[in-house]
Scaffold this active site. Structure first.
Site, PDB file in Angstrom:
ATOM      1  CE  LYS A 112     -88.512 -15.431   3.555  1.00  9.05           C
ATOM      2  NZ  LYS A 112     -88.808 -16.795   3.959  1.00  9.05           N
ATOM      3  CD  GLN A 154     -88.088 -19.670   5.989  1.00  7.43           C
ATOM      4  OE1 GLN A 154     -88.492 -18.509   5.882  1.00  7.43           O
ATOM      5  NE2 GLN A 154     -87.680 -20.364   4.953  1.00  7.43           N
ATOM      6  CG  ASP A 193     -95.219 -18.335   2.805  1.00 14.23           C
ATOM      7  OD1 ASP A 193     -94.416 -17.964   1.928  1.00 14.23           O
ATOM      8  OD2 ASP A 193     -94.883 -18.833   3.895  1.00 14.23           O
TER       9      ASP A 193
HETATM   10  N1  GUN Z   1     -89.096 -22.403   2.960  1.00 17.38           N
HETATM   11  C1  GUN Z   1     -88.590 -22.462   1.694  1.00 17.38           C
HETATM   12  N2  GUN Z   1     -89.322 -21.673   0.876  1.00 17.38           N
HETATM   13  C2  GUN Z   1     -90.293 -21.134   1.629  1.00 17.38           C
HETATM   14  C3  GUN Z   1     -91.344 -20.222   1.357  1.00 17.38           C
HETATM   15  O1  GUN Z   1     -91.558 -19.769   0.228  1.00 17.38           O
HETATM   16  N3  GUN Z   1     -92.134 -19.891   2.419  1.00 17.38           N
HETATM   17  C4  GUN Z   1     -91.934 -20.398   3.647  1.00 17.38           C
HETATM   18  N4  GUN Z   1     -92.774 -20.027   4.613  1.00 17.38           N
HETATM   19  N5  GUN Z   1     -90.974 -21.236   3.944  1.00 17.38           N
HETATM   20  C5  GUN Z   1     -90.151 -21.595   2.932  1.00 17.38           C
END
Ligand code: GUN
Length: 285
Positions: free
Chosen positions: A53, A97, A120
């Site tokens: 990211k 996350q 998200d």
């Molecule tokens: N962990 C696995 N997929 C995701 C996601 O799409 N967003 C977040 N914040 N954590 C994750």
């Protein structure tokens, strides 16, 4: 029939090009999208996601902050960081996350993120807006699925879409997005009787259950479009999806590979959400 491959890497690249061009034109107005990524603990998969990211932000000319907190961080400490990021003008998107360590309540954390910065799309208000069709920030993997369909000419309108899986992250939101695109949507899950028969009625199949190679060739109507959201690791270390790719690609008209299908779209849609949040914060849309 031999299915055409839905190349997520190529389509994600195309969208990143569009984002880069918009970011450049925003720079002329002194607007720079900013994303904060928060990682608590040392989950190896999460560390890779977080690194990717930050890399995507750098490539696209976004400002980014990565907050790596130790596994023992308390919920109050994490909430205090979120409160600070909510108030920071150079941050337009906040992503915590998941999964979080057991002693932290995921819901309390998601609820604390400002809806305007909820890139998200997991905040209950974002989910509610998605359900009623308001212009919310949408969850990244589900909106990636819709882009893959549209950008390969597979408009969902008027089609029967069968979604396998009802998670809050993929199954439920992708079903709402397909409905919004005027598909007829069936949501299946572990208690659906005769899943194969339901899937056989689908023009579009979205598999998001986390069961390796669950969807077999004889479950799929000839000519159906198959989107595989699953990422499963086999005992030999290889990745595979929820769809038996070898068999199903003989029957479907279009299919996403794993890896290289839905996966590359998720971070790209996160960047698109951050761009959208930045434009909104500056009154541009
Ligand atoms: N962990 C696995 N997929 C995701 C996601 O799409 N967003 C977040 N914040 N954590 C994750």
């Amino acid at each position: 029939m031999n299915a055409q491959i839905i190349d997520g890497k190529r389509i994600a690249g195309e969208i990143r090009g569009e984002i880069r061009r918009e970011t450049e034109s925003l720079a002329e107005r002194r607007v720079k999208p900013g994303l904060a990524v928060v990682l608590v603990g040392e989950d190896p998969a999460s560390q890779v996601y977080v690194r990717n990211k930050a890399k995507a932000c750098e490539e696209l000319g976004f400002y980014s902050e990565v907050h790596r907190l130790e596994a023992e961080t308390t919920q109050d400490e994490l909430l205090a960081l979120i409160a600070r990021l909510n108030g920071q003008a150079d941050i337009n998107g906040i992503l915590v996350q998941l999964p979080l360590p057991k002693h932290i309540a995921e819901k309390a954390v998601i609820d604390a993120i400002s809806v305007d910065k909820d890139v998200d799309g997991f905040h209950p208000i974002s989910v509610g807006n998605l359900l009623i069709g308001d212009d919310a920030l949408q969850p990244c993997t589900p909106s990636g699925v819709i882009e893959l369909l549209k950008r390969t000419g597979n408009e969902p309108s008027g089609k029967h879409a069968v979604v396998i899986g009802r998670s809050n992250i993929v199954g439920k939101p992708v079903s709402m997005l397909l409905l919004r695109e005027h598909a007829t949507v069936t949501i299946c899950h572990s208690r659906t009787p005769d899943l194969a028969a339901v899937v056989r009625g689908a023009d579009i199949v979205v598999a998001a259950v986390g069961v390796p190679k669950l969807v077999k060739a004889d479950w799929v109507k000839p000519g159906a479009v198959v989107i595989d959201v699953g990422v499963n690791r086999l005992p030999d270390g290889k990745l595979c999806g929820d769809v038996d790719y070898e068999g199903v690609s003989q029957v479907a008209s279009w299919i996403t590979p794993v890896p290289g299908g839905v996966g590359p779209m998720t971070i790209t849609m996160l960047m698109l959400n951050t761009l959208k949040a930045a434009k909104r914060a500056h009154g541009i849309i």
